[in-house]
Design a protein around this motif. Structure first.
Motif, PDB file in Angstrom:
ATOM      1  N   ALA A 175      17.979  -1.408  34.992  1.00 11.29           N
ATOM      2  CA  ALA A 175      17.468  -1.750  33.664  1.00 11.29           C
ATOM      3  C   ALA A 175      18.534  -1.481  32.595  1.00 11.29           C
ATOM      4  O   ALA A 175      18.743  -2.298  31.703  1.00 11.29           O
ATOM      5  CB  ALA A 175      16.208  -0.950  33.369  1.00 11.29           C
ATOM      6  N   GLU A 178      21.112  -4.054  32.190  1.00  9.93           N
ATOM      7  CA  GLU A 178      20.700  -5.238  31.438  1.00  9.93           C
ATOM      8  C   GLU A 178      20.598  -4.952  29.943  1.00  9.93           C
ATOM      9  O   GLU A 178      21.165  -5.678  29.131  1.00  9.93           O
ATOM     10  CB  GLU A 178      19.324  -5.719  31.917  1.00  9.93           C
ATOM     11  CG  GLU A 178      19.338  -6.482  33.226  1.00  9.93           C
ATOM     12  CD  GLU A 178      17.948  -7.035  33.514  1.00  9.93           C
ATOM     13  OE1 GLU A 178      17.378  -7.723  32.640  1.00  9.93           O
ATOM     14  OE2 GLU A 178      17.421  -6.767  34.610  1.00  9.93           O
ATOM     15  N   LYS A 179      19.806  -3.927  29.588  1.00 17.02           N
ATOM     16  CA  LYS A 179      19.500  -3.679  28.168  1.00 17.02           C
ATOM     17  C   LYS A 179      19.462  -2.180  27.909  1.00 17.02           C
ATOM     18  O   LYS A 179      18.403  -1.575  27.834  1.00 17.02           O
ATOM     19  CB  LYS A 179      18.123  -4.282  27.828  1.00 17.02           C
ATOM     20  CG  LYS A 179      18.019  -5.763  28.140  1.00 17.02           C
ATOM     21  CD  LYS A 179      16.596  -6.279  27.995  1.00 17.02           C
ATOM     22  CE  LYS A 179      16.533  -7.757  28.234  1.00 17.02           C
ATOM     23  NZ  LYS A 179      16.293  -8.102  29.654  1.00 17.02           N
ATOM     24  N   ASP A 181      19.891  -0.335  25.280  1.00 13.91           N
ATOM     25  CA  ASP A 181      19.163   0.156  24.098  1.00 13.91           C
ATOM     26  C   ASP A 181      17.664   0.215  24.346  1.00 13.91           C
ATOM     27  O   ASP A 181      16.977   1.115  23.841  1.00 13.91           O
ATOM     28  CB  ASP A 181      19.431  -0.740  22.883  1.00 13.91           C
ATOM     29  CG  ASP A 181      20.814  -0.510  22.309  1.00 13.91           C
ATOM     30  OD1 ASP A 181      21.467   0.475  22.727  1.00 13.91           O
ATOM     31  OD2 ASP A 181      21.237  -1.313  21.459  1.00 13.91           O
ATOM     32  N   ILE A 182      17.144  -0.757  25.088  1.00 15.50           N
ATOM     33  CA  ILE A 182      15.709  -0.761  25.356  1.00 15.50           C
ATOM     34  C   ILE A 182      15.352   0.409  26.271  1.00 15.50           C
ATOM     35  O   ILE A 182      14.369   1.117  26.033  1.00 15.50           O
ATOM     36  CB  ILE A 182      15.275  -2.105  25.992  1.00 15.50           C
ATOM     37  CG1 ILE A 182      15.554  -3.266  25.029  1.00 15.50           C
ATOM     38  CG2 ILE A 182      13.813  -2.068  26.394  1.00 15.50           C
ATOM     39  CD1 ILE A 182      14.823  -3.173  23.703  1.00 15.50           C
ATOM     40  N   VAL A 183      16.171   0.646  27.292  1.00 15.97           N
ATOM     41  CA  VAL A 183      15.913   1.795  28.172  1.00 15.97           C
ATOM     42  C   VAL A 183      15.956   3.085  27.356  1.00 15.97           C
ATOM     43  O   VAL A 183      15.109   3.960  27.502  1.00 15.97           O
ATOM     44  CB  VAL A 183      16.934   1.838  29.332  1.00 15.97           C
ATOM     45  CG1 VAL A 183      16.744   3.094  30.163  1.00 15.97           C
ATOM     46  CG2 VAL A 183      16.792   0.605  30.209  1.00 15.97           C
ATOM     47  N   GLU A 184      16.926   3.171  26.452  1.00 17.08           N
ATOM     48  CA  GLU A 184      17.017   4.373  25.625  1.00 17.08           C
ATOM     49  C   GLU A 184      15.800   4.501  24.710  1.00 17.08           C
ATOM     50  O   GLU A 184      15.332   5.607  24.436  1.00 17.08           O
ATOM     51  CB  GLU A 184      18.317   4.362  24.801  1.00 17.08           C
ATOM     52  CG  GLU A 184      18.595   5.728  24.185  1.00 17.08           C
ATOM     53  CD  GLU A 184      19.972   5.861  23.543  1.00 17.08           C
ATOM     54  OE1 GLU A 184      20.901   5.131  23.942  1.00 17.08           O
ATOM     55  OE2 GLU A 184      20.090   6.705  22.641  1.00 17.08           O
ATOM     56  N   SER A 185      15.255   3.345  24.275  1.00 19.99           N
ATOM     57  CA  SER A 185      14.092   3.407  23.372  1.00 19.99           C
ATOM     58  C   SER A 185      12.840   3.893  24.106  1.00 19.99           C
ATOM     59  O   SER A 185      11.829   4.174  23.486  1.00 19.99           O
ATOM     60  CB  SER A 185      13.833   2.040  22.727  1.00 19.99           C
ATOM     61  OG  SER A 185      13.143   1.192  23.620  1.00 19.99           O
ATOM     62  N   PHE A 186      12.898   3.981  25.435  1.00 20.77           N
ATOM     63  CA  PHE A 186      11.799   4.590  26.193  1.00 20.77           C
ATOM     64  C   PHE A 186      11.957   6.113  26.248  1.00 20.77           C
ATOM     65  O   PHE A 186      11.181   6.795  26.910  1.00 20.77           O
ATOM     66  CB  PHE A 186      11.754   4.060  27.627  1.00 20.77           C
ATOM     67  CG  PHE A 186      11.474   2.580  27.737  1.00 20.77           C
ATOM     68  CD1 PHE A 186      10.765   1.912  26.750  1.00 20.77           C
ATOM     69  CD2 PHE A 186      11.904   1.854  28.845  1.00 20.77           C
ATOM     70  CE1 PHE A 186      10.499   0.547  26.856  1.00 20.77           C
ATOM     71  CE2 PHE A 186      11.648   0.494  28.948  1.00 20.77           C
ATOM     72  CZ  PHE A 186      10.945  -0.156  27.955  1.00 20.77           C
ATOM     73  N   VAL A 188      14.831   7.597  27.375  1.00 20.47           N
ATOM     74  CA  VAL A 188      15.772   7.976  28.427  1.00 20.47           C
ATOM     75  C   VAL A 188      17.116   8.302  27.789  1.00 20.47           C
ATOM     76  O   VAL A 188      17.610   7.558  26.948  1.00 20.47           O
ATOM     77  CB  VAL A 188      15.948   6.815  29.437  1.00 20.47           C
ATOM     78  CG1 VAL A 188      16.977   7.182  30.495  1.00 20.47           C
ATOM     79  CG2 VAL A 188      14.612   6.469  30.085  1.00 20.47           C
TER      80      VAL A 188
END
Ligand code: ATP
Ligand code: MG
Lengths: 293, 239
Positions: A175, A178-179, A181-186, A188
């Motif tokens: 993940a 791919e993205k 920033d999105i993983v970090e926004s969860f 992580v």
């Protein structure tokens, strides 16, 4: 032409091809993992492989740590150095053009190799094999250590592939490829994940170096010569594809060996001929899918 | 007015400026969100609605001003630190991972606080996702991807949601389902900032509306005021 080739020659070369392929596979897999997450072509990979072998040699000669201890310790030590390097050198370049990361890792490689050459000289130093003897298969003699290296590297490659494709930890990595920033926004901690992943890739390079120490000599330039081929393997497999890197590594090791048997003069260049053909026909590599790039 | 004094905002955005490289996208955004409230950001294309959400979340890094959440300053924090305070973000492009299955997409976000929905609860609440659990995330229809994108952030337990145009590009029946889901979340006590272009949709779910134009807030209206003055709001939107 074919009846001139003895089975000893053929199988002997195939074994060498399989050994080389094992190193190509492990090293290009590490490169693919690092590139996938960080978009950095890790030009220090060869130096880190050499550091693995070198650390094993130092551990043996100064501290009396045998091969089996070094097999664990050297990758951990070199990975720690790699993680420090990621923090100090690569992280500040993270948001710049990827070319800077490539140049920075290349600079680190040159510095590390230069320092070791300065201190220990350029000549190869032997490392004793931890497993002696072998078995006569009739058509060829198979040294146990080489057999062990082939099996060990297959286990490492399969294990890493399973870890990435079929575990929760691997899902985070895929993940974040791919993205991020999105993983970090969860929630992580992606920066830490990048450091650990780089450490893992570097550790794989160092592990390959320890495996290689008893087969090749331990020398400051042992990584450089190997890496030229490994980069070609990565280009052929499709940079960023884990399974592509593994398969291409083994196949090209064998292709090189067969070329040595049937057309010895072409052995040194066959990988690059394949690379050019692949680049012309499939510029993203054999195993790349658009999402994984 | 009295309302604003007695109900303290749990999120206050103050004089927020944000940049993409050298180009400035936000020129001083200010508004407050109260606990349990559903606030929309309305404005024409390129007004800065997405940038506002991404700046609150820390995804747009170059930003100044103040974003206070439960009296804690977030402006100097990284994305994951902001997420761990209890904010969750569902992006406009949905950001479903193509190298992950539907199930992996759904269960990727870690549980950050107590009260996150368990996997089986989520699958029960989203039966479509259950049926397609093992297909590739991006093979889902647009509506299913949107459901997945909202569902997975409920796993974290964050009670403050930033939802960017969840109804965009979806068929009317699906928009209805999404509206229903958002109403349900509001009833459950979630605080929500919703970016929405569809005024009917916005009015039907929200308490208040923040009108954004050229990176600034030009008006803040309640849903009643919005209904009474549709013409003015439509002129903001240029429709
Ligand atoms: N990644 C980016 N790089 C550079 N400029 C950007 C980027 N994203 C948005 N912008 C610019 O920032 C401004 C605000 O864009 P933003 O996406 O926040 O608008 P929006 O209100 O969400 O619009 P829409 O309704 O189209 O989603 C626009 O001028 C846009 O062109
Ligand atoms: Mg937008």
């Amino acid at each position: 032409m074919f009846d001139a080739i003895s089975p000893q020659l053929l199988f002997g070369q195939l074994l060498i091809g399989l050994i080389n392929g094992s190193f190509y596979a492990m090293l290009s897999m590490g490169l693919a993992i690092i590139f996938g997450l960080m978009n950095v072509v890790n030009f220090a990979h060869g130096a880190q492989y050499m550091l693995g072998a070198f650390t094993a040699w130092l551990l043996l000669n100064y501290l009396g740590v045998p091969y089996w201890g070094a097999l664990v310790l050297a990758p951990v030590i070199v990975a720690a150095v790699g993680m420090a390097m990621e923090r100090a050198v690569l992280r500040p370049l993270q948001h710049l053009d990827h070319l800077y990361g490539l140049l920075a890792t290349y600079a680190v490689a040159l510095i590390v190799e230069g320092l070791i050459r300065q201190r220990y000289g350029a000549t190869g130093m032997p490392y004793p094999s931890p497993i002696n003897g072998g078995v006569n298969l009739g058509f060829m003699f198979l040294p146990w250590y080489r057999f062990y290296v082939v099996i060990f590297s297959i286990v490492i490659c399969l294990g890493t592939w399973l870890l990435i494709e079929h575990t929760r930890l691997g899902a985070y990595l895929r993940a974040a490829n791919e993205k991020p920033d999105i993983v970090e926004s969860f929630g992580v901690n992606v920066p830490r994940m990048i450091t650990l992943t780089y450490g893992f890739g570097v550790g794989l390079a160092a592990l390959s170096g320890v495996l290689a120490a008893p087969i090749y000599q331990v020398s400051p330039s042992m990584g450089t010569s190997l890496m030229i081929t490994v980069f070609a393997v990565v280009v052929i497999g499709g940079i960023g594809s884990i399974s592509g890197a593994i398969m291409t590594g083994y196949v090209l090791g064998l292709v090189e060996a067969l070329t040595k048997v049937f057309y010895p003069a072409g052995a040194g260049m066959v990988v690059f001929v394949v690379m050019i053909i692949v680049l012309l026909m499939k510029p993203n590599g054999m195993f790349s899918s658009p999402e994984r790039l | 007015m009295r309302d604003e004094v007695t109900t303290a905002g749990i999120l206050s955005v103050n004089d927020l400026h944000a940049w993409y490289a050298e180009s400035k996208a936000l020129h001083g955004i200010s508004f407050e969100v109260r606990e349990g409230e559903l606030l929309t950001l309305i404005g024409r294309n390129g007004a800065g609605k997405t940038t506002t959400l991404r700046s609150i979340m820390g995804i747009v890094r170059k930003r100044t001003g103040s974003v206070r959440f439960r009296n804690e300053e977030l402006i100097d924090k990284r994305i994951y630190q902001i997420a761990r305070k209890g904010l969750a973000y569902c992006p406009e492009e949905r950001a479903i991972f193509s190298s992950l299955s539907v199930k992996e997409n759904l269960t990727l976000p870690p549980v950050l606080q107590k009260g996150g929905m368990a996997d089986d609860e989520l699958l029960k609440a989203f039966p479509n996702l259950q049926r397609r659990a093992s297909s590739q995330g991006t093979k889902l229809s647009g509506g299913e991807q949107q459901m997945l994108a909202i569902a997975r952030i409920l796993r974290t337990g964050s009670r403050f949601l930033l939802l960017d145009e969840p109804s965009e590009g979806l068929a009317p029946v699906v928009v209805k389902e999404i509206a229903e889901l958002i109403r349900k979340l509001k009833r459950q006590g979630f605080t929500i900032i919703l970016v929405e272009q569809n005024l009917r949709f916005a009015r039907s779910v929200a308490d208040r509306h923040v009108i954004v134009e050229n990176g600034r807030v030009v008006d803040i209206l309640t849903s009643d005021a919005l209904s009474q003055d549709m013409a003015r709001v439509q002129s903001y939107l240029g429709v």
